[in-house]
Design an enzyme around this catalytic site. Structure first.
Site, PDB file in Angstrom:
ATOM      1  N   TYR A 152      -2.509  -0.034  10.726  1.00  0.00           N
ATOM      2  CA  TYR A 152      -2.407  -0.539   9.338  1.00  0.00           C
ATOM      3  C   TYR A 152      -1.055  -0.229   8.679  1.00  0.00           C
ATOM      4  O   TYR A 152      -0.412  -1.126   8.138  1.00  0.00           O
ATOM      5  CB  TYR A 152      -3.586   0.034   8.544  1.00  0.00           C
ATOM      6  CG  TYR A 152      -3.671  -0.329   7.082  1.00  0.00           C
ATOM      7  CD1 TYR A 152      -4.191  -1.559   6.668  1.00  0.00           C
ATOM      8  CD2 TYR A 152      -3.281   0.578   6.098  1.00  0.00           C
ATOM      9  CE1 TYR A 152      -4.309  -1.876   5.312  1.00  0.00           C
ATOM     10  CE2 TYR A 152      -3.400   0.270   4.744  1.00  0.00           C
ATOM     11  CZ  TYR A 152      -3.913  -0.947   4.359  1.00  0.00           C
ATOM     12  OH  TYR A 152      -4.025  -1.247   3.022  1.00  0.00           O
ATOM     13  N   SER A 184       0.854  -1.197   0.000  1.00  0.00           N
ATOM     14  CA  SER A 184       0.000   0.000   0.000  1.00  0.00           C
ATOM     15  C   SER A 184       0.883   1.237   0.000  1.00  0.00           C
ATOM     16  O   SER A 184       2.070   1.165   0.337  1.00  0.00           O
ATOM     17  CB  SER A 184      -0.847  -0.019   1.279  1.00  0.00           C
ATOM     18  OG  SER A 184      -1.475   1.225   1.480  1.00  0.00           O
TER      19      SER A 184
HETATM   20  P1  NAP Z   1     -11.662  -5.636  -0.225  1.00  0.00           P
HETATM   21  O1  NAP Z   1     -12.518  -5.141  -1.341  1.00  0.00           O
HETATM   22  O2  NAP Z   1     -12.082  -5.407   1.187  1.00  0.00           O
HETATM   23  O3  NAP Z   1     -11.375  -7.192  -0.454  1.00  0.00           O
HETATM   24  C1  NAP Z   1     -10.568  -7.893   0.441  1.00  0.00           C
HETATM   25  C2  NAP Z   1     -10.802  -9.374   0.228  1.00  0.00           C
HETATM   26  O4  NAP Z   1      -9.930 -10.082   1.130  1.00  0.00           O
HETATM   27  C3  NAP Z   1     -12.232  -9.791   0.575  1.00  0.00           C
HETATM   28  O5  NAP Z   1     -12.666 -10.770  -0.333  1.00  0.00           O
HETATM   29  C4  NAP Z   1     -12.073 -10.360   1.980  1.00  0.00           C
HETATM   30  O6  NAP Z   1     -13.032 -11.330   2.325  1.00  0.00           O
HETATM   31  C5  NAP Z   1     -10.709 -11.010   1.874  1.00  0.00           C
HETATM   32  N1  NAP Z   1     -10.129 -11.245   3.181  1.00  0.00           N
HETATM   33  C6  NAP Z   1     -10.063 -10.382   4.212  1.00  0.00           C
HETATM   34  N2  NAP Z   1      -9.487 -10.978   5.269  1.00  0.00           N
HETATM   35  C7  NAP Z   1      -9.196 -12.251   4.882  1.00  0.00           C
HETATM   36  C8  NAP Z   1      -8.598 -13.348   5.532  1.00  0.00           C
HETATM   37  N3  NAP Z   1      -8.237 -13.279   6.819  1.00  0.00           N
HETATM   38  N4  NAP Z   1      -8.417 -14.497   4.838  1.00  0.00           N
HETATM   39  C9  NAP Z   1      -8.808 -14.589   3.541  1.00  0.00           C
HETATM   40  N5  NAP Z   1      -9.407 -13.583   2.880  1.00  0.00           N
HETATM   41  C10 NAP Z   1      -9.602 -12.419   3.552  1.00  0.00           C
HETATM   42  O7  NAP Z   1     -10.187  -5.004  -0.309  1.00  0.00           O
HETATM   43  P2  NAP Z   1      -9.306  -4.519  -1.565  1.00  0.00           P
HETATM   44  O8  NAP Z   1      -9.438  -3.059  -1.689  1.00  0.00           O
HETATM   45  O9  NAP Z   1      -9.549  -5.383  -2.733  1.00  0.00           O
HETATM   46  O10 NAP Z   1      -7.857  -4.774  -0.947  1.00  0.00           O
HETATM   47  C11 NAP Z   1      -7.037  -5.852  -1.327  1.00  0.00           C
HETATM   48  C12 NAP Z   1      -5.629  -5.574  -0.828  1.00  0.00           C
HETATM   49  O11 NAP Z   1      -5.167  -4.337  -1.364  1.00  0.00           O
HETATM   50  C13 NAP Z   1      -5.507  -5.441   0.694  1.00  0.00           C
HETATM   51  O12 NAP Z   1      -4.310  -6.060   1.126  1.00  0.00           O
HETATM   52  C14 NAP Z   1      -5.446  -3.941   0.912  1.00  0.00           C
HETATM   53  O13 NAP Z   1      -4.742  -3.607   2.101  1.00  0.00           O
HETATM   54  C15 NAP Z   1      -4.679  -3.518  -0.321  1.00  0.00           C
HETATM   55  N6  NAP Z   1      -4.874  -2.115  -0.701  1.00  0.00           N
HETATM   56  C16 NAP Z   1      -6.112  -1.630  -1.015  1.00  0.00           C
HETATM   57  C17 NAP Z   1      -6.246  -0.290  -1.378  1.00  0.00           C
HETATM   58  C18 NAP Z   1      -7.572   0.326  -1.734  1.00  0.00           C
HETATM   59  O14 NAP Z   1      -7.661   1.566  -1.761  1.00  0.00           O
HETATM   60  N7  NAP Z   1      -8.589  -0.434  -2.044  1.00  0.00           N
HETATM   61  C19 NAP Z   1      -5.115   0.543  -1.407  1.00  0.00           C
HETATM   62  C20 NAP Z   1      -3.875   0.009  -1.075  1.00  0.00           C
HETATM   63  C21 NAP Z   1      -3.761  -1.315  -0.729  1.00  0.00           C
HETATM   64  P3  NAP Z   1     -14.394 -10.914   3.081  1.00  0.00           P
HETATM   65  O15 NAP Z   1     -15.374 -10.647   1.981  1.00  0.00           O
HETATM   66  O16 NAP Z   1     -14.713 -12.108   3.904  1.00  0.00           O
HETATM   67  O17 NAP Z   1     -14.085  -9.699   3.916  1.00  0.00           O
END
Ligand code: NAP
Length: 258
Positions: free
Chosen positions: A156, A143
Site C-alpha cells: 500500500y 495517505s
Molecule cells: P472505504 O470506506 O473503504 O471506501 C472506499 C470506497 O471506494 C468504497 O465505496 C469502495 O467501493 C470504493 N472503491 C474501492 N475500489 C474501487 C474501484 N476499483 N473502483 C471504484 N470504486 C472503488 O475507504 P475510505 O476510508 O473512505 O478511503 C478513501 C480513500 O482515502 C482511499 O484512497 C484510502 O486509501 C484513503 N485513505 C483512507 C484513510 C483512512 O484511515 N480511512 C487514511 C488515509 C487515506 P466498495 O464498496 O465496492 O468497496
C-alpha cells in the site's frame, strides 16, 4: 452570493461510502454537480439519489477505476450529461497490507490496479477536456503512507508514494495550461477501511485506541474533515496551489518519535 463550487462538474471516485461519500455531500452542498463513479451498484446509486433529494444534480456511473475503459466511460457520460468536467477527486482506494515477502503477485497487482493505476486511468480520461477548457482541478486522496512506512502494510505505501509522484508529475506538466493537481494525505480517518483494519487484530478496540494515541489531538480524522479540504482545493480559492500535498492528520506527520 454564489456557492463555492457553484455549477462546477465534479467526478468523485469511490463515493458510495467513507471519505468519498462525505466529499460528494460537501461538494453538492457547495453547489457542485456530482458524478458518483463507484463500483458498488447499491451504494453508488443511493448516493446519487441522496444528492438529488437535496436538490443537487447528480449522476451515478458504475465505475471500476482499475479498468481503463470504465474511466473513459465515466468521463464520456459526464461530458454527455453536463458538457464539461471541472474537478476530479480520485478517492477510490483499497488497503492491501502484507509482510513484503509474503505478498503474492496477485495482491501486489490488486493494490496497484486500484491505488495507482486507477488514478492514472481517471486522470487520462478527464485531462483532455480539462486541457481543452484551460481549467481543471484534480485531487488525489493519498495517505500518511505516501511519505512514511509502517511495517507489514506492504505494498500500500509503495502505491501511495507513487500517487504523490503522479500528483507532482501531472501538476508540473499541465500547470501552464490551467490544470492543478494536488493530493490530500489523511492520517487515520474513521471509515470502514480503518475499522476493517482494526478488526484484523485480536483486540480491535485496543488498535482503535492506539490509532487515537498516534495523533497529537488524541483522536482520528472524520471523513468530513477531508471533504472540506477537497472543497477548498476544487474551488477558485486555491488557484496557486499545485503539485502540493496537504496533510490532514492532526500533526502526526511532524511529531517526533524515538
Ligand atoms: P472505504 O470506506 O473503504 O471506501 C472506499 C470506497 O471506494 C468504497 O465505496 C469502495 O467501493 C470504493 N472503491 C474501492 N475500489 C474501487 C474501484 N476499483 N473502483 C471504484 N470504486 C472503488 O475507504 P475510505 O476510508 O473512505 O478511503 C478513501 C480513500 O482515502 C482511499 O484512497 C484510502 O486509501 C484513503 N485513505 C483512507 C484513510 C483512512 O484511515 N480511512 C487514511 C488515509 C487515506 P466498495 O464498496 O465496492 O468497496
Amino acid at each position: 452570493m454564489s456557492l463555492r463550487l457553484q455549477n462546477k462538474v465534479a467526478i468523485i471516485t469511490g463515493a458510495g461510502r467513507g471519505i468519498g461519500a462525505a466529499t460528494a455531500r460537501a461538494f453538492a452542498e457547495a453547489g457542485a454537480i456530482v458524478v458518483i463513479a463507484e463500483r458498488d451498484t447499491t451504494t453508488g446509486p443511493a448516493m446519487a439519489a441522496e444528492l438529488k433529494s437535496l436538490g443537487a444534480k447528480s449522476l451515478f456511473v458504475e465505475t471500476d477505476v482499475a479498468e481503463s475503459a470504465a474511466a473513459v466511460t465515466v468521463a464520456e457520460a459526464t461530458l454527455g450529461a453536463f458538457g464539461r468536467i471541472d474537478v476530479l477527486v480520485n478517492n477510490a482506494g483499497i488497503n492491501v497490507f502484507h509482510e513484503p515477502l509474503e505478498t503474492t503477485e496477485a495482491e501486489w497487482k490488486r493494490c496497484f490496479a486500484v491505488d495507482l493505476e486507477g488514478v492514472w486511468h481517471m486522470c487520462k480520461a478527464v485531462l483532455p477536456s480539462m486541457l481543452a477548457q484551460n481549467a481543471g482541478s484534480i485531487i488525489n486522496i493519498a495517505s500518511s503512507h505516501s511519505s512514511k512506512i509502517i511495517p507489514d502494510t506492504f505494498p500500500y505505501p509503495v502505491a501511495k508514494h507513487g500517487l504523490l509522484g503522479l500528483t507532482r508529475a501531472l501538476g508540473i506538466q499541465y500547470a501552464a495550461r490551467g490544470v492543478r493537481v494536488n493530493a490530500i494525505a489523511p492520517g487515520y480517518v474513521e471509515t470502514d477501511i480503518a475499522r476493517d483494519y482494526w478488526n484484523t487484530f485480536p483486540d480491535p478496540d485496543a488498535e482503535r485506541q492506539k490509532a487515537y494515541d498516534l495523533h497529537p489531538p488524541k483522536r482520528i480524522g472524520r471523513p468530513e474533515e477531508v471533504a472540506m479540504t477537497a472543497v477548498f482545493l476544487a474551488s477558485d480559492e486555491a488557484p496557486f496551489i499545485n503539485a502540493a500535498s496537504i496533510a490532514i492528520d492532526g500533526g502526526r506527520s511532524v511529531l517526533y518519535h524515538d
